[in-house]
Design an enzyme around this catalytic site. Sequence first.
Site, mmCIF file in Angstrom:
data_model
loop_
_atom_site.group_PDB
_atom_site.id
_atom_site.type_symbol
_atom_site.label_atom_id
_atom_site.label_comp_id
_atom_site.label_asym_id
_atom_site.label_seq_id
_atom_site.Cartn_x
_atom_site.Cartn_y
_atom_site.Cartn_z
ATOM 1 N N HIS A 311 0.863 -1.194 0.000
ATOM 2 C CA HIS A 311 0.000 0.000 0.000
ATOM 3 C C HIS A 311 0.896 1.239 0.000
ATOM 4 O O HIS A 311 1.959 1.245 0.599
ATOM 5 C CB HIS A 311 -0.891 0.018 1.251
ATOM 6 C CG HIS A 311 -2.041 0.962 1.120
ATOM 7 N ND1 HIS A 311 -1.927 2.310 1.359
ATOM 8 C CD2 HIS A 311 -3.312 0.758 0.727
ATOM 9 C CE1 HIS A 311 -3.089 2.896 1.149
ATOM 10 N NE2 HIS A 311 -3.958 1.984 0.763
ATOM 11 N N ASP A 368 -8.071 -4.950 -0.308
ATOM 12 C CA ASP A 368 -8.541 -5.797 -1.414
ATOM 13 C C ASP A 368 -8.199 -7.267 -1.248
ATOM 14 O O ASP A 368 -8.647 -8.101 -2.040
ATOM 15 C CB ASP A 368 -7.920 -5.286 -2.727
ATOM 16 C CG ASP A 368 -8.457 -3.901 -3.069
ATOM 17 O OD1 ASP A 368 -7.646 -2.982 -3.312
ATOM 18 O OD2 ASP A 368 -9.686 -3.725 -3.033
HETATM 19 C C1 SDX Z 1 -6.172 0.414 -2.962
HETATM 20 O O1 SDX Z 1 -4.157 4.737 -1.869
HETATM 21 C C2 SDX Z 1 -5.194 4.209 -1.321
HETATM 22 O O2 SDX Z 1 -5.640 4.595 -0.281
HETATM 23 C C3 SDX Z 1 -5.849 3.091 -2.132
HETATM 24 C C4 SDX Z 1 -6.897 2.244 -1.410
HETATM 25 C C5 SDX Z 1 -8.170 3.032 -1.139
HETATM 26 O O3 SDX Z 1 -8.919 2.643 -0.221
HETATM 27 O O4 SDX Z 1 -8.482 3.950 -1.946
HETATM 28 O O5 SDX Z 1 -6.381 1.753 -0.177
HETATM 29 C C6 SDX Z 1 -7.316 1.024 -2.271
HETATM 30 O O6 SDX Z 1 -5.888 0.778 -4.090
HETATM 31 C C7 SDX Z 1 -5.329 -0.613 -2.240
HETATM 32 C C8 SDX Z 1 -4.117 -1.114 -3.084
HETATM 33 C C9 SDX Z 1 -4.618 -2.192 -4.055
HETATM 34 N N1 SDX Z 1 -3.530 -2.546 -5.015
HETATM 35 C C10 SDX Z 1 -2.933 -3.763 -4.944
HETATM 36 O O7 SDX Z 1 -3.142 -4.608 -4.063
HETATM 37 C C11 SDX Z 1 -1.955 -4.020 -6.093
HETATM 38 C C12 SDX Z 1 -0.686 -4.670 -5.538
HETATM 39 N N2 SDX Z 1 0.059 -3.634 -4.771
HETATM 40 C C13 SDX Z 1 1.002 -2.858 -5.437
HETATM 41 O O8 SDX Z 1 1.011 -2.783 -6.814
HETATM 42 C C14 SDX Z 1 1.579 -1.676 -4.662
HETATM 43 O O9 SDX Z 1 1.828 -2.119 -3.387
HETATM 44 C C15 SDX Z 1 0.739 -0.405 -4.623
HETATM 45 C C16 SDX Z 1 0.404 0.068 -5.988
HETATM 46 C C17 SDX Z 1 -0.488 -0.622 -3.829
HETATM 47 C C18 SDX Z 1 1.595 0.652 -3.919
HETATM 48 O O10 SDX Z 1 2.671 0.911 -4.746
HETATM 49 P P1 SDX Z 1 3.787 2.002 -4.354
HETATM 50 O O11 SDX Z 1 3.449 2.730 -3.115
HETATM 51 O O12 SDX Z 1 4.059 2.811 -5.583
HETATM 52 O O13 SDX Z 1 4.997 1.133 -3.964
HETATM 53 P P2 SDX Z 1 6.059 0.588 -4.982
HETATM 54 O O14 SDX Z 1 5.384 0.044 -6.198
HETATM 55 O O15 SDX Z 1 7.118 1.627 -5.148
HETATM 56 O O16 SDX Z 1 6.654 -0.670 -4.154
HETATM 57 C C19 SDX Z 1 7.728 -0.525 -3.227
HETATM 58 C C20 SDX Z 1 8.495 -1.839 -3.336
HETATM 59 C C21 SDX Z 1 8.928 -2.147 -4.771
HETATM 60 O O17 SDX Z 1 10.059 -2.995 -4.678
HETATM 61 P P3 SDX Z 1 11.565 -2.287 -4.792
HETATM 62 O O18 SDX Z 1 11.552 -1.474 -6.079
HETATM 63 O O19 SDX Z 1 11.710 -1.438 -3.554
HETATM 64 O O20 SDX Z 1 12.522 -3.453 -4.844
HETATM 65 O O21 SDX Z 1 7.638 -2.927 -2.953
HETATM 66 C C22 SDX Z 1 7.452 -3.785 -4.067
HETATM 67 C C23 SDX Z 1 7.825 -2.989 -5.298
HETATM 68 O O22 SDX Z 1 8.245 -3.863 -6.345
HETATM 69 N N3 SDX Z 1 6.027 -4.151 -4.064
HETATM 70 C C24 SDX Z 1 5.554 -5.369 -4.318
HETATM 71 C C25 SDX Z 1 4.163 -5.274 -4.155
HETATM 72 N N4 SDX Z 1 3.834 -4.023 -3.816
HETATM 73 C C26 SDX Z 1 4.995 -3.326 -3.775
HETATM 74 N N5 SDX Z 1 6.178 -6.523 -4.658
HETATM 75 C C27 SDX Z 1 5.374 -7.606 -4.839
HETATM 76 N N6 SDX Z 1 4.027 -7.598 -4.690
HETATM 77 C C28 SDX Z 1 3.393 -6.442 -4.361
HETATM 78 N N7 SDX Z 1 2.083 -6.414 -4.241
#
Ligand code: SDX
Length: 432
Positions: A311, A368
């Site tokens: 998140h 989710d």
């Molecule tokens: C919602 O913002 C809100 O409030 C949203 C929400 C709401 O109520 O409105 O809460 C609802 O959208 C919840 C989120 C639902 N999305 C998912 O579950 C999709 C999977 N999650 C990710 O794609 C990710 O965690 C995000 C998009 C939610 C957040 O992404 P960020 O903050 O941009 O973080 P990032 O992509 O920069 O990740 C940081 C690190 C990265 O690795 P490094 O580059 O540091 O090596 O964490 C890794 C990412 O690759 N990472 C994951 C991951 N999420 C982040 N690796 C594997 N699986 C994941 N799910």
Amino acid sequence: MYSLIMSDSVKIVFGDKSYEFPVVKGSKNERAININALRAETGLITIDPGYKNSGSCLSEITYLNGEKGELSYRGYSIEDLTKNAGFLEVSYLLIFGFLPSEKQLEKFQIDIHKESLVDEDLKVILKSFPRSAHPMGALASLTSALTAFDPDSVDVESEDEIYSAVVNLMAKLPILCAWTYRKVKGLPLNYADRSLSFEDNIAQMFFRHPTEKYKPNKIVNNALNKLLILHADHEQNCSTSTVRIVGSSHAGLFASVSAGISALWGPLHGGANQAVIEMLEKIKNDGGDIEKYILKAKDKKDSFRLMGFGHRVYKNFDPRAKIIKKAADEVLNDLGVTDPVLEIAKSLEKLALTDEYFVKRKLYPNVDFYSGIIYRALGIPTQMFTVMFALGRLPGWIAQWWEMRKNNEPIGRPRQIFTGKTDLKFVPISKR
Ligand code: SDX
């Protein structure tokens, strides 16, 4: 350049000059540098792709603490609200800023019932979609179409006009959501039943079978009520920021919410609840080998992500995920439903939370991760999960849109740093 946080200001030294900017402090001691004068004074702007460190507004609606995993609406914790309130009551709280008296809530419900019809021509639009159309696409179009049937723009200075726009949207969006569900299932469309509560009416429009007398299912309605409350607002997430920025151009409330629905659809945002179930199904059909998928999620060369995990703000458990996980057990148990993907989800969570990759990046289950398991147990098809999210988020979008307009916020228009080619001379096509 370096900066020094004083008590209520920041000193920035750039080149041979130093500048001071005020620091604003919120009700829970969050602090932000007010950079309104930054460019005028220093010629500098800030760059922050994804706005990970940038606040867009001051807001009184929702507070969340990502480090502690706390979430509250207008000062009330979601634990308190999901235990004691109805979705309409929470909608009133978010939109108007206080918990309604019985009389106020009754009036709100009656006024919504009065508007709970949509123009029959909207059915023609719905009918024109192929049955295979994703319901989020249909919902965004139908919501935008509401403007065509109710073109009057809202004078935000007029409490009456705002109230009627709020009531209109609170009445009509649930109908459109229920109709997209009925379309997916090939069932006849239901109308609102004014004898039912707002919450029971939503379930009735979704589930009433034309050949049977409708009997509310308490378990289903309680589960729906809890899920809708938990999705009701979440401060400046992607779709809410979209509603705000569209509204900041003084586009109408319906058009702004329609844009928010499109933003919510993305699998990184609200579309994740559908993606979670598809992922769990894939793992189940692949023999339930969760270690394999944890490795894939960690492999930078693999595009696979653990959907429902991670998140932007929560670097601890999403408090909503905790409540939904508990509710999933209760609902499946009460309905006598077993769902193998629930066990896979729990094993995934357990393994991920002890894995260095997830621990180091503070990746926890989000709202989710478990919600789709409950929707599925309620007989809602996977493609409809994000529509359910949109239905829950409606009062939050309305509240945030109204706050932005009431505060007379300027049109949203970020700047950029240009890095393209410069001073090129045109070459006629014959010479290229
Ligand atoms: C919602 O913002 C809100 O409030 C949203 C929400 C709401 O109520 O409105 O809460 C609802 O959208 C919840 C989120 C639902 N999305 C998912 O579950 C999709 C999977 N999650 C990710 O794609 C990710 O965690 C995000 C998009 C939610 C957040 O992404 P960020 O903050 O941009 O973080 P990032 O992509 O920069 O990740 C940081 C690190 C990265 O690795 P490094 O580059 O540091 O090596 O964490 C890794 C990412 O690759 N990472 C994951 C991951 N999420 C982040 N690796 C594997 N699986 C994941 N799910």
